[in-house]
Design a protein around this motif. Structure first.
Motif, PDB file in Angstrom:
ATOM      1  N   SER A   1       0.804  -1.216   0.000  1.00  0.00           N
ATOM      2  CA  SER A   1       0.000   0.000   0.000  1.00  0.00           C
ATOM      3  C   SER A   1       0.837   1.267   0.000  1.00  0.00           C
ATOM      4  O   SER A   1       2.014   1.255   0.349  1.00  0.00           O
ATOM      5  N   VAL A   2       0.185   2.343  -0.417  1.00  0.00           N
ATOM      6  CA  VAL A   2       0.729   3.693  -0.337  1.00  0.00           C
ATOM      7  C   VAL A   2      -0.292   4.521   0.442  1.00  0.00           C
ATOM      8  O   VAL A   2      -1.460   4.152   0.547  1.00  0.00           O
ATOM      9  N   THR A   3       0.150   5.645   0.990  1.00  0.00           N
ATOM     10  CA  THR A   3      -0.763   6.544   1.683  1.00  0.00           C
ATOM     11  C   THR A   3      -1.190   7.635   0.724  1.00  0.00           C
ATOM     12  O   THR A   3      -0.349   8.291   0.105  1.00  0.00           O
ATOM     13  N   VAL A   4      -2.497   7.807   0.564  1.00  0.00           N
ATOM     14  CA  VAL A   4      -3.039   8.883  -0.268  1.00  0.00           C
ATOM     15  C   VAL A   4      -3.700   9.887   0.668  1.00  0.00           C
ATOM     16  O   VAL A   4      -4.317   9.506   1.654  1.00  0.00           O
ATOM     17  N   ALA A   5      -3.540  11.175   0.368  1.00  0.00           N
ATOM     18  CA  ALA A   5      -4.070  12.198   1.268  1.00  0.00           C
ATOM     19  C   ALA A   5      -4.682  13.362   0.508  1.00  0.00           C
ATOM     20  O   ALA A   5      -4.182  13.770  -0.543  1.00  0.00           O
ATOM     21  N   LEU A   6      -5.761  13.901   1.066  1.00  0.00           N
ATOM     22  CA  LEU A   6      -6.385  15.144   0.628  1.00  0.00           C
ATOM     23  C   LEU A   6      -5.815  16.211   1.553  1.00  0.00           C
ATOM     24  O   LEU A   6      -5.955  16.096   2.776  1.00  0.00           O
ATOM     25  N   VAL A   7      -5.147  17.229   1.012  1.00  0.00           N
ATOM     26  CA  VAL A   7      -4.360  18.146   1.837  1.00  0.00           C
ATOM     27  C   VAL A   7      -4.739  19.604   1.581  1.00  0.00           C
ATOM     28  O   VAL A   7      -4.997  19.993   0.443  1.00  0.00           O
ATOM     29  N   CYS A   8      -4.719  20.401   2.658  1.00  0.00           N
ATOM     30  CA  CYS A   8      -4.869  21.846   2.528  1.00  0.00           C
ATOM     31  C   CYS A   8      -3.918  22.516   3.516  1.00  0.00           C
ATOM     32  O   CYS A   8      -3.938  22.212   4.708  1.00  0.00           O
ATOM     33  N   ASP A   9      -3.059  23.394   3.007  1.00  0.00           N
ATOM     34  CA  ASP A   9      -2.152  24.137   3.897  1.00  0.00           C
ATOM     35  C   ASP A   9      -2.431  25.640   3.839  1.00  0.00           C
ATOM     36  O   ASP A   9      -1.608  26.451   4.237  1.00  0.00           O
ATOM     37  N   ALA A  10      -3.631  26.013   3.368  1.00  0.00           N
ATOM     38  CA  ALA A  10      -4.028  27.420   3.366  1.00  0.00           C
ATOM     39  C   ALA A  10      -4.195  27.898   4.808  1.00  0.00           C
ATOM     40  O   ALA A  10      -4.355  27.101   5.724  1.00  0.00           O
ATOM     41  N   LYS A  11      -4.169  29.196   5.007  1.00  0.00           N
ATOM     42  CA  LYS A  11      -4.364  29.759   6.347  1.00  0.00           C
ATOM     43  C   LYS A  11      -5.842  29.751   6.729  1.00  0.00           C
ATOM     44  O   LYS A  11      -6.202  29.547   7.880  1.00  0.00           O
ATOM     45  N   SER A  12      -6.705  29.967   5.730  1.00  0.00           N
ATOM     46  CA  SER A  12      -8.140  29.960   6.003  1.00  0.00           C
ATOM     47  C   SER A  12      -8.891  29.615   4.730  1.00  0.00           C
ATOM     48  O   SER A  12      -8.355  29.670   3.637  1.00  0.00           O
ATOM     49  N   GLY A  13     -10.158  29.254   4.903  1.00  0.00           N
ATOM     50  CA  GLY A  13     -11.021  28.936   3.785  1.00  0.00           C
ATOM     51  C   GLY A  13     -11.627  27.558   3.914  1.00  0.00           C
ATOM     52  O   GLY A  13     -11.362  26.825   4.867  1.00  0.00           O
ATOM     53  N   THR A  14     -12.459  27.204   2.942  1.00  0.00           N
ATOM     54  CA  THR A  14     -13.135  25.913   2.927  1.00  0.00           C
ATOM     55  C   THR A  14     -12.759  25.167   1.655  1.00  0.00           C
ATOM     56  O   THR A  14     -12.743  25.748   0.574  1.00  0.00           O
ATOM     57  N   VAL A  15     -12.464  23.880   1.814  1.00  0.00           N
ATOM     58  CA  VAL A  15     -12.115  23.019   0.682  1.00  0.00           C
ATOM     59  C   VAL A  15     -12.993  21.783   0.731  1.00  0.00           C
ATOM     60  O   VAL A  15     -13.162  21.176   1.788  1.00  0.00           O
ATOM     61  N   TYR A  16     -13.547  21.424  -0.418  1.00  0.00           N
ATOM     62  CA  TYR A  16     -14.302  20.184  -0.562  1.00  0.00           C
ATOM     63  C   TYR A  16     -13.525  19.272  -1.505  1.00  0.00           C
ATOM     64  O   TYR A  16     -13.071  19.718  -2.560  1.00  0.00           O
ATOM     65  N   PHE A  17     -13.384  18.014  -1.145  1.00  0.00           N
ATOM     66  CA  PHE A  17     -12.793  17.009  -2.023  1.00  0.00           C
ATOM     67  C   PHE A  17     -13.868  15.968  -2.296  1.00  0.00           C
ATOM     68  O   PHE A  17     -14.555  15.520  -1.369  1.00  0.00           O
ATOM     69  N   ALA A  18     -14.021  15.543  -3.549  1.00  0.00           N
ATOM     70  CA  ALA A  18     -15.018  14.524  -3.899  1.00  0.00           C
ATOM     71  C   ALA A  18     -14.450  13.569  -4.930  1.00  0.00           C
ATOM     72  O   ALA A  18     -13.541  13.911  -5.682  1.00  0.00           O
ATOM     73  N   ALA A  19     -15.020  12.376  -4.951  1.00  0.00           N
ATOM     74  CA  ALA A  19     -14.721  11.355  -5.954  1.00  0.00           C
ATOM     75  C   ALA A  19     -13.227  11.030  -6.080  1.00  0.00           C
ATOM     76  O   ALA A  19     -12.700  10.969  -7.189  1.00  0.00           O
ATOM     77  N   PRO A  20     -12.538  10.801  -4.960  1.00  0.00           N
ATOM     78  CA  PRO A  20     -11.124  10.419  -5.083  1.00  0.00           C
ATOM     79  C   PRO A  20     -11.007   8.986  -5.612  1.00  0.00           C
ATOM     80  O   PRO A  20     -11.852   8.138  -5.299  1.00  0.00           O
ATOM     81  N   GLN A  21      -9.990   8.738  -6.416  1.00  0.00           N
ATOM     82  CA  GLN A  21      -9.745   7.370  -6.877  1.00  0.00           C
ATOM     83  C   GLN A  21      -8.285   7.182  -7.228  1.00  0.00           C
ATOM     84  O   GLN A  21      -7.612   8.117  -7.643  1.00  0.00           O
ATOM     85  N   VAL A  22      -7.812   5.943  -7.027  1.00  0.00           N
ATOM     86  CA  VAL A  22      -6.471   5.535  -7.433  1.00  0.00           C
ATOM     87  C   VAL A  22      -6.669   4.479  -8.510  1.00  0.00           C
ATOM     88  O   VAL A  22      -7.453   3.543  -8.329  1.00  0.00           O
ATOM     89  N   GLU A  23      -5.956   4.645  -9.621  1.00  0.00           N
ATOM     90  CA  GLU A  23      -6.112   3.698 -10.724  1.00  0.00           C
ATOM     91  C   GLU A  23      -4.780   3.442 -11.406  1.00  0.00           C
ATOM     92  O   GLU A  23      -3.869   4.273 -11.351  1.00  0.00           O
ATOM     93  N   ALA A  24      -4.666   2.283 -12.024  1.00  0.00           N
ATOM     94  CA  ALA A  24      -3.458   1.935 -12.766  1.00  0.00           C
ATOM     95  C   ALA A  24      -3.380   2.800 -14.020  1.00  0.00           C
ATOM     96  O   ALA A  24      -4.393   3.089 -14.655  1.00  0.00           O
TER      97      ALA A  24
END
Length: 187
Positions: free
Chosen positions: A121-144
């Motif tokens: 396995s590998v580690t997959v991450a949804l990341v935000c390093d902004a100081k402020s705000g809102t982030v939405y992540f949808a439909a993540p997938q890992v594929e060959a």
């Protein structure tokens, strides 16, 4: 993974992309905020991790990226391009309107002593390093492969994730996760 106590994370059923719910990250201070998971891989090769991203009110300090994807494989780290500003509607009526797709292609070398039925396995991450705000992540997938293909709306379509089903009249057997019985079939 939550590193700073003043940030917030939730699953949002109302903000969707391609009819999929989203992960909502609210940034309220310095530091990196991420949601991570393990992706099981069975063969060496190139893989692509992708997700749709929608942002609102991001404030990204100098030297920071914004909202992005990260893959960690041992001591190797791969990161997607980042979204540093608000995503917006493009005036077209689609399921992904106001969302941007980001992706990262990465090489994976499988440990040679593993048989082909044992995942690494590998580690997959949804990341935000902004100081402020809102982030939405949808439909993540890992594929060959080296291309982010059309999002697969079928969850566990290859039946690789299973659970024990004791409701079967023939006795206990493995059953695909996130699927239900419908008469004599699956849905």
């Amino acid at each position: 993974t939550r590193e700073y106590t003043y940030d917030a994370y939730s699953i949002d059923q109302t903000v969707t992309c391609l009819a999929m719910r989203s992960a909502k990250l609210i940034k309220k201070g310095e530091g990196e905020f991420r949601s991570a998971s393990q992706a099981k891989l069975f063969k060496s090769g190139k893989y692509t991790f992708s997700a749709y991203v929608k942002t609102s009110g991001l404030t990204v300090p100098e030297g920071k990226k914004g909202a992005f994807l990260r893959v960690t494989d041992g001591d190797k780290v791969y990161e997607s391009e980042a979204i540093r500003a608000d995503t917006s509607s493009r005036g077209i009526n689609t399921s992904a309107n106001g969302w941007e797709r980001v992706y990262i292609t990465f090489p994976f070398t499988r440990e040679e002593e593993l048989d082909e039925t044992t995942a690494s396995s590998v580690t997959v991450a949804l990341v935000c390093d902004a100081k402020s705000g809102t982030v939405y992540f949808a439909a993540p997938q890992v594929e060959a492969g080296e291309i982010a293909n059309v999002y697969n709306l079928v969850v566990n379509g290859d039946f690789s994730a299973t659970q024990t089903n004791t409701a079967c009249s023939a006795g206990t057997r493995l059953f695909p996760e996130n699927w239900t019985t419908l008469g004599a079939g699956l849905s």
